[in-house]
Enzyme design. Structure first.
Site, short mmCIF file in Angstrom:
data_model
loop_
_atom_site.label_atom_id
_atom_site.label_comp_id
_atom_site.label_asym_id
_atom_site.label_seq_id
_atom_site.Cartn_x
_atom_site.Cartn_y
_atom_site.Cartn_z
N HIS A 192 -21.20 -17.05 4.48
CA HIS A 192 -20.60 -17.07 5.81
C HIS A 192 -19.13 -16.68 5.72
O HIS A 192 -18.45 -16.93 4.73
CB HIS A 192 -20.73 -18.46 6.43
CG HIS A 192 -20.40 -18.49 7.90
ND1 HIS A 192 -19.09 -18.55 8.35
CD2 HIS A 192 -21.18 -18.45 9.00
CE1 HIS A 192 -19.09 -18.54 9.67
NE2 HIS A 192 -20.34 -18.48 10.10
N GLU A 238 -22.57 -10.81 11.80
CA GLU A 238 -21.57 -11.53 12.58
C GLU A 238 -20.22 -10.84 12.42
O GLU A 238 -19.55 -11.05 11.40
CB GLU A 238 -21.45 -12.98 12.11
CG GLU A 238 -22.68 -13.83 12.27
CD GLU A 238 -22.41 -15.28 11.91
OE1 GLU A 238 -22.36 -16.12 12.81
OE2 GLU A 238 -22.23 -15.57 10.71
#
Length: 289
Positions: free
Chosen positions: A127, A202
Site C-alpha cells: 500500500h 490507487e
C-alpha cells in the site's frame, strides 16, 4: 506422490471483487460488530445467488483476524446448503501485510503460514502508505507476494502513480502506466505463473481525498496496465484481476462508472458503515444482471 507435489490451492475468484480494508481505524470491538453486520442476513449484504459472480472480502487489523475467522465459520455452519469446494465462500478474509519468509527470527512480523492457518485467503501488500512511511520497495513487495502465494494466499498488490495529473492527458496517462509497470514487473517475475494475483490501482494523489480519480483516467490507465501485464507475462495461467481504489465508494460503479473498466473495487473509509457497503453491493449486482 502426485498430491505431495501439488502446488497450493487458491480460493476461486468470481467475476467481480469488492474488498474492504479497515486499515487502523477500528477498535477490536468495532471490527467484530462490523463483520457481524456484514454477515447478518437482515442487512442483505451477502446474497447466496450472487456468490459465483460477486466476491466480498474483508481485511481487518491483525488483532481481529482470529475472531473474524470464527465469525465467518459460524456463519457458514448455519447455511442451509452445504458448501461446494468450487463455490467462493460468503466472505473472504484478508490481512494487511505479511513477511517474505514463512517462519523465523523476525520480531514483530507476520508469518504467511500463520495467516493461512487462520483461514486468511488474501494478503494486501505494498500500500502507498507502507511504501511512503516504512520505505517498502517494489522488490520487497514482490518477495512478500511470492511468500504469500507459496502458502495459497492471493496477493493483493497496491499500485499507483505518485505523480499528479498534468495539463496534457496523454502524458499523464503514460506516466501513470510507466510508474505502475515498475511496481507490477517485480511481482509478476516473483510469482509462479499459475498463482493468481490482484492489483489494486490507487493513484496516490486520490487516496484519502473527497473524490476518486475520474473514470476516464482510471479506464485509460487500467487499459495500459492490462497491456503491460500481457507484455511482461503473456503465458501466465493464474488469474489476474485489477481493482480500483483511492476514495472508492457508492456511486462509482453504476452507469457511466467503473463497471466496464475494472474487475472490482478496493474500498476504504466509504465502506466503514454497513449502509455504504450495501449501496456498493447493489450497484454491482445491477451490472451483473
Amino acid at each position: 506422490m502426485a498430491s505431495a507435489l501439488a502446488g497450493p490451492r487458491f480460493p476461486p475468484l468470481p467475476k467481480t471483487l469488492l474488498i474492504i480494508s479497515l486499515k487502523m481505524y477500528f477498535t477490536p470491538s468495532r471490527t467484530i460488530d462490523y463483520i457481524q453486520g456484514l454477515l447478518e442476513p437482515r442487512n442483505d449484504i451477502i446474497r447466496q445467488e450472487n456468490r459465483s459472480r460477486l466476491l466480498l472480502a474483508l481485511i481487518p487489523d491483525f488483532l481481529t483476524i482470529y475472531p473474524c475467522s470464527e465469525a465467518i465459520k459460524e456463519f457458514e455452519s448455519n447455511l442451509a446448503a452445504p458448501q461446494d469446494a468450487d463455490t467462493p465462500p460468503p466472505l473472504l478474509l484478508g490481512a494487511q501485510d505479511c513477511f517474505w519468509d514463512s517462519l523465523g527470527p523476525y520480531t514483530g512480523e507476520i508469518s504467511p503460514v500463520c495467516l493461512r492457518d487462520m483461514n486468511v485467503s488474501i494478503v494486501e501488500l505494498g500500500h502507498a502508505e507502507r511504501r511512503a512511511i516504512f520505505g517498502e520497495t517494489d522488490q520487497q513487495v514482490a518477495r512478500k507476494a511470492a511468500a504469500a502465494a507459496d502458502q495459497g494466499l492471493i496477493p493483493l498488490v497496491c499500485i499507483g502513480e505518485v505523480s499528479t495529473l498534468g495539463p496534457i492527458v496523454s502524458e499523464a496517462i503514460g506516466r501513470a502506466v510507466g510508474e505502475c509497470e515498475a511496481q507490477i514487473r517485480p511481482v509478476l517475475e516473483a510469482l509462479p505463473r499459475d498463482a493468481p494475483v490482484i492489483f489494486a490501482y490507487e493513484p496516490v494523489w486520490a487516496i484519502g481525498k473527497p473524490q476518486p480519480a475520474r473514470v476516464d483516467h482510471v479506464g485509460a490507465v487500467v487499459s495500459g496496465i492490462r497491456s503491460v501485464i500481457e507484455r511482461i507475462d503473456r503465458h501466465r495461467k493464474g488469474e489476474v484481476r485489477i481493482l480500483y481504489g483511492g476514495s472508492a465508494g457508492p456511486g462509482l460503479w453504476g452507469p457511466g462508472g467503473l463497471g466496464k473498466e475494472v474487475d472490482g473495487m478496493f474500498l476504504g473509509r466509504f465502506a466503514h458503515d454497513i449502509e455504504g457497503v450495501r449501496k456498493v453491493v447493489r450497484e454491482v449486482e445491477e451490472s451483473l444482471r
